[in-house]
Design a protein around this motif. Structure first.
Motif, PDB file in Angstrom:
ATOM      1  N   THR A 358       0.496  -1.247   0.269  1.00  0.00           N
ATOM      2  CA  THR A 358       0.230   0.103   0.138  1.00  0.00           C
ATOM      3  C   THR A 358       0.892   1.333   0.061  1.00  0.00           C
ATOM      4  N   PRO A 359      -0.182   2.384  -0.429  1.00  0.00           N
ATOM      5  CA  PRO A 359       1.469   3.706  -0.544  1.00  0.00           C
ATOM      6  C   PRO A 359       1.175   4.461   0.914  1.00  0.00           C
ATOM      7  N   GLY A 360       2.017   5.065   1.488  1.00  0.00           N
ATOM      8  CA  GLY A 360       2.282   5.876   2.163  1.00  0.00           C
ATOM      9  C   GLY A 360       2.792   7.410   1.658  1.00  0.00           C
ATOM     10  N   GLY A 361       2.893   7.780   3.448  1.00  0.00           N
ATOM     11  CA  GLY A 361       3.463   9.087   3.388  1.00  0.00           C
ATOM     12  C   GLY A 361       2.158  10.163   3.953  1.00  0.00           C
ATOM     13  N   LEU A 362       2.539  11.757   3.958  1.00  0.00           N
ATOM     14  CA  LEU A 362       1.633  12.082   4.187  1.00  0.00           C
ATOM     15  C   LEU A 362       0.060  12.685   3.806  1.00  0.00           C
ATOM     16  N   GLY A 363      -0.841  13.250   4.710  1.00  0.00           N
ATOM     17  CA  GLY A 363      -1.767  12.949   3.815  1.00  0.00           C
ATOM     18  C   GLY A 363      -2.813  11.613   3.640  1.00  0.00           C
ATOM     19  N   VAL A 364      -2.081  10.170   3.395  1.00  0.00           N
ATOM     20  CA  VAL A 364      -2.031   9.239   2.569  1.00  0.00           C
ATOM     21  C   VAL A 364      -2.946   8.403   4.060  1.00  0.00           C
ATOM     22  N   ARG A 365      -3.927   7.570   3.352  1.00  0.00           N
ATOM     23  CA  ARG A 365      -5.225   6.340   3.793  1.00  0.00           C
ATOM     24  C   ARG A 365      -4.987   5.088   2.880  1.00  0.00           C
ATOM     25  N   VAL A 366      -5.149   4.145   3.520  1.00  0.00           N
ATOM     26  CA  VAL A 366      -5.689   3.099   2.715  1.00  0.00           C
ATOM     27  C   VAL A 366      -7.025   2.095   3.814  1.00  0.00           C
TER      28      VAL A 366
END
Length: 449
Positions: A358-366
């Motif tokens: 899954t992608p990540g980083g600031l402002g990212v939610r899965v």
């Protein structure tokens, strides 16, 4: 506050509710079918109870089994999530009759808003603007002809007990009206066991705008802004964003206040979503969903509230801890629904998940309940995850979303990720220039899909 909550659902929403409960110090009970024995919500909950075979009618729709699970585990309350029994007034009544708290609206409000004709009448009585159409059920072809002549073509025939696009048919003229009326009744009878239909003016290029409201048991009601859910295929939402690129703050506040006033008059409690068609600066009520929405995370991202937590709090009797004036909205959020479907044919693609990242980083939610090695069963809805991205503005949000879609890996099955990648690169979408018919045209025109 509750000590133990039974989660009457599965998949990502069951996991979402579990997480909110754990952060509140509440123990959880998961229910699952035999097909979901290895599902993440069943693995992480404090207790798990098998309630039946794989088919939903024998498990997640088995009211007796769910209530028995709540009884034997000593649950205080039941959260229905969305889908399944979430808008079943009889279930909500039975939950309360058996001494549990139903985490959601009252059975009376579920009944009222579950009937499209009753919901439209309630909207008119409380000052919500509605689409011109019949005052109630259209019981004959002659009556349909008369109403259509009064409001003008094209018209839309809709099932009173409908949802998900079933029991809906457009008629462009008198010649098409009889066929549309008969088709809608037949489909409504088959899908809902009720062939009652009504008629509305068919808007040509509207947007689908919904207002999120939250109300407690003490008469306090706030709105949490709007979501634009216009990107739909066969009346099924694929991507949602908040705020809508089509509205300004004045329009947003005006329709939000109308929605709040209506809910105060009705004495509504819990979360709810009032859905509108928006065209040429006007809002027209279409329905109200008396449950948590799939797309609730985009609202959470811009207002900073946990809607599941708030549902639990107000159901326990706690008042809202804020006013409309104290709420602050920040930035822009977009949600992509990731379905286990072929992005070209849209056929379901169940199977075993291979590599998963899954992608990540600031402002990212899965929000997802799948994992590498998980077998996606063929018995339920095809949605396997939601990618939600937040940015300081819409452009930053889009840039972040493109990056995240490129990082998202779900091997072993087909998914709609490639479709979302094409969508976010489309100039019309980038400019926010779309309506509820846009996605159907995009899919039809893009020969690569």
């Amino acid at each position: 506050m509750f000590e133990k909550v039974l989660i009457a659902n599965r998949g990502e929403i069951a996991l979402r509710i579990h997480r909110a409960c754990k952060e509140m110090g509440i123990r959880t009970v998961a229910v699952h079918s035999t097909a979901d024995a290895d599902a993440m919500h069943a693995r992480l909950a404090d207790e798990a109870v098998c309630i039946g075979p794989a088919q939903a009618k024998d498990s997640y729709l088995n009211v007796a089994a769910i209530l028995s699970a709540a009884d034997i585990t000593g649950a205080d309350a039941i959260h229905p999530g969305y889908g399944f029994l979430s808008e079943n007034a009889d279930f909500a009544s039975m939950v309360e009759e058996h001494g549990f708290t139903f985490i959601g609206p009252s059975p009376d409000h579920i009944t009222m808003m579950g009937d499209k004709i009753a919901a439209k009448n309630a909207a008119m009585e409380t000052g919500i603007p509605v689409v011109p159409g019949s005052d109630g059920a259209v019981v004959s072809h002659d009556e349909a002809l008369k109403i259509a002549k009064d409001i003008g073509y094209p018209v839309l025939i809709k099932a009173s007990a409908g949802g998900g696009g079933r029991g809906m048919k457009v008629a462009q003229n008198e010649k098409e009206l009889l066929e549309a009326w008969q088709f809608a009744r037949s489909e409504a009878k088959a899908a809902f066991g009720n062939d009652e239909v009504y008629m509305e003016k068919y808007l040509q290029k509207p947007r689908h705008i919904e207002i999120q409201i939250l109300a407690d048991l003490h008469g306090n009601v706030v709105h949490l802004g709007e979501r634009d859910c216009s990107l739909q295929r066969r009346h099924q939402k694929l991507l949602e964003e908040a705020p809508s690129p089509a509205l300004n703050w004045s329009q947003r506040n005006e329709i939000g206040e109308i929605a709040c006033n209506a809910m105060r008059k009705l004495g509504y409690r819990s979360v709810g979503t009032i859905e509108f068609l928006y065209e040429n600066g006007e809002f027209f009520f279409i329905e109200m969903n008396t449950r948590l929405q799939v797309e609730h995370p985009v609202t959470e991202m811009i207002c900073g509230l946990d809607l599941v937590r708030e549902m639990i709090r107000v159901s326990s009797g706690a008042p809202l801890g804020y006013t409309q004036e104290s709420l602050r909205f920040s930035g822009h959020a977009i949600e992509c629904r990731i379905n286990a479907e072929d992005p070209e044919t849209f056929l379901p693609s169940p199977g075993v998940v291979g590599d998963y990242h899954t992608p990540g980083g600031l402002g990212v939610r899965v929000d997802s309940a799948i994992y590498s090695g998980y077998r996606i069963p063929p018995y339920y809805d095809s949605m396997v995850g939601k990618l939600i991205v937040h940015g300081a503005n819409r452009n930053e949000c889009l840039m972040r979303l493109r990056r995240c879609l490129g990082e998202y890996v779900i091997d072993g099955i087909r998914t709609t990720i490639p479709l979302h990648q094409r969508l976010v690169d489309n100039p019309e979408f980038i400019n926010g220039d779309y309506d509820i018919h846009w996605l159907e045209n995009f899919v039809g025109m893009d020969q690569s899909l």
